[in-house]
Enzyme design. Structure first.
Site, PDB file in Angstrom:
ATOM      1  N   GLY A 240       0.780  -1.233   0.000  1.00 13.99           N
ATOM      2  CA  GLY A 240       0.000   0.000   0.000  1.00 13.99           C
ATOM      3  C   GLY A 240       0.806   1.273   0.000  1.00 13.99           C
ATOM      4  O   GLY A 240       0.235   2.370   0.106  1.00 13.99           O
ATOM      5  N   HIS A 241       2.125   1.184  -0.170  1.00 10.47           N
ATOM      6  CA  HIS A 241       2.957   2.389  -0.078  1.00 10.47           C
ATOM      7  C   HIS A 241       2.809   3.308  -1.290  1.00 10.47           C
ATOM      8  O   HIS A 241       2.882   4.533  -1.166  1.00 10.47           O
ATOM      9  CB  HIS A 241       4.422   2.007   0.104  1.00 10.47           C
ATOM     10  N   GLU A 265       2.847  11.557 -16.003  1.00  9.41           N
ATOM     11  CA  GLU A 265       3.676  11.378 -17.191  1.00  9.41           C
ATOM     12  C   GLU A 265       3.747   9.906 -17.591  1.00  9.41           C
ATOM     13  O   GLU A 265       4.310   9.088 -16.866  1.00  9.41           O
ATOM     14  CB  GLU A 265       5.090  11.898 -16.917  1.00  9.41           C
TER      15      GLU A 265
END
Length: 408
Positions: A240-241, A265
Site C-alpha cells: 500500500g505504499h 507522465e
C-alpha cells in the site's frame, strides 16, 4: 553443420539473463550481506544490456549491487565460476559487464567489500532530507507493525543532490524508458518514503521508495503538477505504499489554491492501477459520483466536482466515472450491463466520428491507442472488433480496482 551446432551449444552455457544475474540488497546490518532473504532482482535490464537483456561469456555470473539502506552508499562487484577467454575460445571475448553499469552510477562507489562494510555503522547518524509531511503504520502479513514516513525535499536541500544521484540509478532497473531529471530545475519536488525502525534501541531509517513531481505552468496563473516517476522498492511492494505516496501528494495539491489539476507522465499499467484506486476511493464520496448519478452517464458536474475538490483532470475523471459505474452495475443483469457496455463503447468510438480540426482537439484527451485506431481506415467489422477488444481490456483493468475498493 554439426560443428556449428556443437559450437553454438558450447557457447550457450556461457550466456545468461542479466535480470537473473544481478542482485540488489538494501543493507541494514552486516548479516544482510550473506543473507539470501534480502536479495531482490531488477524488473528489467534492457536499458543497460540491450533488448535481449542477456550477458555472454560467464558461468554462474553474479553481479552484486548493494546499497546501505538509508544513505545508499554503494558496493559494486561480480563473481563467476568461469569466464570465456579469447585464447581458449578462438578470439571470442566475454561481455564487459561492469562498463555499462559504471557509466550509469555516480563516482564514489565501493568495489572492496571490507570498505563497504565500514559504512554500515554510519547509518545510525543518517537523517532524512527535507520535511516530514506524513507518517503511518502498517500491519504486515506476518502480523508485524511497521512504521513509515514520507519526507518532501528539493534538490537544494544540503547533500541531497549527491544522494539523488545514487537514488536515481534504481530507475534504470525498475522504470521502463527511465531518464534522469534535470537536477538544476527547481520546479522538481522529491517525496522520499522511509521505514522507521530501531536497531539496538536506536531510531533508524531505511529508504523504501520515492516519487518525483514537476510543477508545470497552467494559463493564466495556475500550476498543473505532473507526477513523473514513482518507485517503491520490491521488498516494500504490495503493502500500500504507492497509494500512500500518491495520496500524500494529493493532500498537498488539494490545499494549494495555485494547483488547477494533476497529471501523470506516461503512466505504466501498474502505476495507473494504483492511481485509479486512489482516485476512485476519493471520488466515491463525491455527490456527483453516487450510484444514482452514475447511471445517467458522465456529465460536467462530475468533472467540475472532481477537479475543484480533488484536482483530478477531465480525462482521469471520466475514467474514474467508468470504474465507479462498473462498481454500481449488476454485471449479471444483462440489461444493466448492456447499458454500461454501450456507454463505454460510445466513448471509445468517439475518435472515429472526428476528422480534421476536431481530431486535433482530441489529442490531449485521448490515449495513443485510440488516436492510432481513429486515424486508421477500418471497415465496420474491424471497428466492431476493435471496440469490443478495447472494452474487454478496460473492464479487466477496472475490475481489479473495483475489487480493491470493495474491501475498504
Amino acid at each position: 553443420m554439426a560443428d556449428g551446432t556443437l559450437l553454438k551449444d558450447r557457447f550457450a552455457q556461457y550466456k545468461c539473463c542479466a535480470n537473473d544475474a544481478i542482485e540488489f540488497k538494501l543493507v541494514r546490518e552486516e548479516s544482510d550481506i550473506e543473507s539470501d532473504v534480502s536479495v531482490f532482482r531488477p524488473e528489467m535490464s534492457h536499458q543497460l544490456f540491450g533488448d535481449n537483456e542477456s550477458i555472454f561469456g560467464y558461468k554462474d555470473l553474479k553481479i552484486k549491487m548493494y546499497y546501505t539502506a538509508a544513505s545508499l552508499q554503494t558496493y559494486l562487484g561480480m563473481t563467476s565460476s568461469e569466464q570465456i577467454s579469447p585464447e581458449k575460445f578462438d578470439g571470442v571475448y566475454a561481455d564487459d559487464v561492469m562498463k555499462p553499469i559504471v557509466e550509469k552510477i555516480p563516482p564514489g562507489f565501493f568495489t572492496n567489500m571490507d570498505e563497504f562494510i565500514k559504512q554500515i555503522p554510519k547509518e545510525a547518524s543518517f537523517q532524512p532530507f527535507g520535511e516530514m509531511i506524513h507518517s503511518y503504520k502498517i500491519i504486515t502479513k506476518e502480523n508485524q507493525e511497521k512504521h513509515f514516513a514520507i519526507f518532501k525535499t528539493s534538490i537544494e536541500s544540503p547533500s541531497f543532490r549527491e544522494y539523488h544521484e545514487r537514488l536515481r540509478t534504481f530507475l534504470l532497473w525498475f522504470v521502463d524508458a527511465a531518464s534522469y531529471l534535470d537536477d538544476d530545475d527547481d520546479r522538481w519536488s522529491y517525496y522520499l518514503l522511509f521505514e522507521k525502525y530501531k536497531s539496538n534501541g536506536n531510531p533508524m531509517f531505511a529508504l523504501a521508495g520515492y516519487m518525483t513531481v514537476y510543477r508545470y505552468y497552467a494559463y493564466p496563473e495556475r500550476i498543473r503538477p505532473r507526477i513523473s516517476q514513482v518507485l517503491v522498492f520490491p521488498p516494500f511492494q504490495r503493502q500500500g505504499h504507492g497509494s500512500r505516496l500518491i495520496q500524500t501528494f494529493y493532500d498537498e495539491a488539494i490545499r494549494d489554491k495555485e494547483v488547477l489539476d494533476i497529471t501523470v507522465e506516461d503512466p505504466s499499467e501498474d502505476f495507473q492501477r494504483v492511481r485509479d484506486y486512489v482516485d476512485a476511493s476519493n471520488c466515491r464520496h463525491l455527490k456527483s459520483f453516487q450510484p444514482e448519478n452514475l447511471k445517467t452517464g458522465f456529465c460536467k458536474d462530475m468533472f467540475t466536482e472532481a477537479r475543484e475538490k480533488l484536482k483530478i483532470n477531465k480525462k482521469q475523471a471520466r475514467r474514474i466515472y467508468e470504474i465507479l459505474r462498473l462498481k454500481a452495475t449488476n454485471v449479471n443483469d444483462l440489461e444493466d450491463f448492456k447499458k454500461y457496455r454501450l456507454d463505454i463503447k460510445r466513448r471509445i468510438n468517439a475518435p472515429f466520428a472526428k476528422t480534421g480540426r476536431e481530431m486535433s482537439k482530441l489529442e490531449h484527451s485521448l490515449n495513443t491507442t485510440e488516436l492510432t485506431a481513429a486515424m486508421n481506415s477500418l471497415n465496420t467489422e474491424q471497428r466492431m472488433t476493435y471496440l469490443q477488444k478495447e472494452f474487454e481490456d478496460l473492464v479487466e483493468q477496472y475490475e481489479k480496482v473495483v475489487k480493491r475498493i470493495a474491501i475498504l
